[in-house]
Design an enzyme around this catalytic site. Structure first.
Site, PDB file in Angstrom:
ATOM      1  CG  HIS A 167      -1.984  -1.050   1.141  1.00 49.93           C
ATOM      2  ND1 HIS A 167      -3.299  -0.772   0.893  1.00 49.93           N
ATOM      3  CD2 HIS A 167      -1.905  -2.397   1.227  1.00 49.93           C
ATOM      4  CE1 HIS A 167      -3.987  -1.897   0.853  1.00 49.93           C
ATOM      5  NE2 HIS A 167      -3.164  -2.903   1.055  1.00 49.93           N
ATOM      6  CG  ASP A 378       0.405   9.265   1.030  1.00 47.70           C
ATOM      7  OD1 ASP A 378       0.335   8.071   1.342  1.00 47.70           O
ATOM      8  OD2 ASP A 378      -0.279  10.153   1.578  1.00 47.70           O
TER       9      ASP A 378
HETATM   10  C1  G6P Z   1      -1.009   3.136   6.184  1.00 49.55           C
HETATM   11  C2  G6P Z   1      -0.437   1.746   5.997  1.00 49.55           C
HETATM   12  C3  G6P Z   1      -1.309   0.703   6.676  1.00 49.55           C
HETATM   13  C4  G6P Z   1      -1.563   1.096   8.116  1.00 49.55           C
HETATM   14  C5  G6P Z   1      -2.148   2.502   8.195  1.00 49.55           C
HETATM   15  C6  G6P Z   1      -2.375   2.974   9.620  1.00 49.55           C
HETATM   16  O1  G6P Z   1      -2.190   3.274   5.467  1.00 49.55           O
HETATM   17  O2  G6P Z   1      -0.282   1.446   4.632  1.00 49.55           O
HETATM   18  O3  G6P Z   1      -0.699  -0.567   6.634  1.00 49.55           O
HETATM   19  O4  G6P Z   1      -2.427   0.186   8.746  1.00 49.55           O
HETATM   20  O5  G6P Z   1      -1.257   3.395   7.560  1.00 49.55           O
HETATM   21  O6  G6P Z   1      -1.204   2.876  10.379  1.00 49.55           O
HETATM   22  P1  G6P Z   1      -1.112   1.950  11.656  1.00 49.55           P
HETATM   23  O7  G6P Z   1       0.344   1.898  11.979  1.00 49.55           O
HETATM   24  O8  G6P Z   1      -1.936   2.619  12.685  1.00 49.55           O
HETATM   25  O9  G6P Z   1      -1.657   0.589  11.299  1.00 49.55           O
END
Ligand code: G6P
Length: 471
Positions: A167, A378
């Site tokens: 992602h 991003d």
């Molecule tokens: C991004 C990453 C995700 C992640 C999200 C939130 O979108 O690609 O993998 O889950 O951020 O971050 P966190 O560390 O809270 O999961």
């Protein structure tokens, strides 16, 4: 919600987080709330049309939780202990890979014990997937926290079709090769049959890396494939989308219109509302955006009596040093702007360092004349797409960083280089003073781009392509 005896699933999603996390922040008994970030926002709708899918992920806490069902999806929680979290999540995932993959927006740290913790937790996810997937089924692994999982899974379940989607950006090999565990991390992804990335550049970076490390050879020219021993791995771009209808309908709901009107009134009925919505992350360029606004106020080009900004910065990874430092900087900048330019009762920047509920977020999208999305780097940035989906009346302007994956599709936004503060100031002014016919024309094109790449189509396309790959 009901408990479940964990039957085997034909489709298993493996992501660091479950789509919901346990929260007892409200001081009550606690409840399941949506997990943060773009991954969950897009993958949830993407698999909603598939029957009997299981999602393996972390609850965000330390406790063991039994598998359960939520809106037709089986959730299979993985427990991560407090010390394991420090190594796997705060450490290797968010102290090494996250900054490295985002152009080293802060220095990336390399620690052997972090990698060991990462490997241990990746093994845990791989074992859960191996135990959950039906014979000949499909497993779709997500994101940088679980890069070793496809390889680990292939070793024990060669019958499975394995997909992997990253992602976030995938860096040029010149940056990646600094990783002391570069072969293992690249080989992990090569365990997949299909590796998806947000942009063609990211996919090309990965193919180039695999060849440079001697782990693969290029496949047929122009085919996006690489050859790994006797297997073919396809590595190409699947730009992720949002659940467009969900956002459009919510935006058109009369209750949202009322909320947006009320919001503008509470802001003191300014002429222009600027909006930023981000996780509080140093990759998002929140600080540079605030600096640009501050300079515009100092120059006298923005009138604090007419312009108001809302900045939502959802708390994120707050045990990681770089996030703590960023928070201090953002707090300081907002303090400075408001200290110098607010009047009593009328702050210039309204700062929300909290999770915001969906209805409130939609009201903000509807109330904002200008949306500021200015990351240094991003993978995609779905907030930009959500704003566009909410502007069904073709009003509003989007200022978007060239370095967000979304800029490839949303080239009709006012594009900015977030490292160029003068350019950022000019872009903000351009958006603020854009004439309605021009705004309309741009928004029409932006909306077509967002509508043509919906989350569920994205998921179906990825899974259909994975299904086509001979195994
Ligand atoms: C991004 C990453 C995700 C992640 C999200 C939130 O979108 O690609 O993998 O889950 O951020 O971050 P966190 O560390 O809270 O999961």
């Amino acid at each position: 919600m009901s408990t479940d005896t964990n039957p085997r699933s034909p489709l298993v999603v493996v992501a660091n987080r479950l789509p919901v996390r346990w929260s007892d922040d409200d001081g009550g008994e606690g409840s399941w709330i949506p997990s943060p970030g773009g991954l969950v926002a897009a993958v949830g709708p993407a698999i909603s049309t598939f029957d009997s899918a299981t999602w393996i992920g972390w609850t965000g806490g330390e406790d063991e939780v039994e598998p359960f069902e939520l809106e037709g999806l089986r959730l299979h929680p993985v427990a991560i202990g407090a010390e394991e979290k420090v190594l796997f999540y705060d450490g290797m995932s968010n102290g090494t890979l996250w900054p490295l993959y985002h152009d080293k927006a802060v220095p990336a740290e390399f620690h052997r014990h972090w990698f060991e913790g990462y490997r241990r937790i990746n093994r845990r996810y791989a074992e859960a997937a191996a135990a959950t997937a039906a014979e000949g089924g499909t497993v779709w692994v997500h994101d940088y926290q679980l890069q070793l999982v496809p390889g680990m899974l292939r070793e024990v379940r060669p019958d499975l079709r394995i997909g992997y989607f990253l992602h976030i950006p995938f860096p040029p090999p010149e940056l990646f090769v600094a990783l002391p565990w570069r072969e293992q991390l690249a080989a992990g992804i090569l365990g997949a049959d299909l590796a998806g990335f947000q942009t063609p550049d990211a996919a090309a970076n990965f193919r180039r890396l695999a060849v440079r490390l001697g782990l693969a050879e290029y496949g047929e020219e122009g085919s996006d494939t690489i050859i790994v021993g006797d297997r073919t791995v396809k590595a190409c771009a699947y730009p992720i989308g949002i659940d467009v209808e969900h956002y459009e309908q919510a935006a058109m709901d009369p209750a949202t219109t009322d909320r947006a009107r009320d919001l503008r009134a509470r802001l003191g009925a300014p002429q222009t509302v600027l909006l930023g919505v981000d996780r509080l992350d140093y990759t998002k360029g929140i600080d540079v955006r605030l600096r640009a606004v501050l300079e515009l106020l100092e120059d006298g080009t923005l009138d604090p009596g007419r312009v108001t900004m809302i900045q939502v910065a959802q708390p994120s990874r707050d045990d990681v040093e770089a996030y703590i430092t960023l928070r201090e900087e953002v707090d300081r900048l907002i303090g400075q702007i408001n200290g110098d330019y607010a009047r009593v009762g009328f702050p210039v920047v309204h700062y929300i360092h909290q999770d915001v509920e969906f209805d409130e977020l939609m009201a903000m999208y509807r109330a904002a004349d200008v949306m500021l999305v200015t990351p240094f780097r991003d993978g995609m940035n779905l907030v930009a797409k959500e704003y566009v989906a909410a502007r069904y009346d073709l009003t509003g302007a989007l200022v978007l960083s060239e370095f967000a994956g979304a800029a490839t599709e949303l080239s009709d936004a006012v594009l900015v280089n977030p490292y160029d503060i003068d350019g950022m100031k000019a872009a903000i002014l351009r958006a603020v003073s854009m004439e309605p016919p021009q705004a309309r024309e741009r928004m029409e094109k932006l909306r077509r781009a967002v509508q043509s790449n919906d989350a569920s189509e994205w998921g179906q396309r990825f899974l259909a392509d994975l299904g086509q790959i001979p195994i």
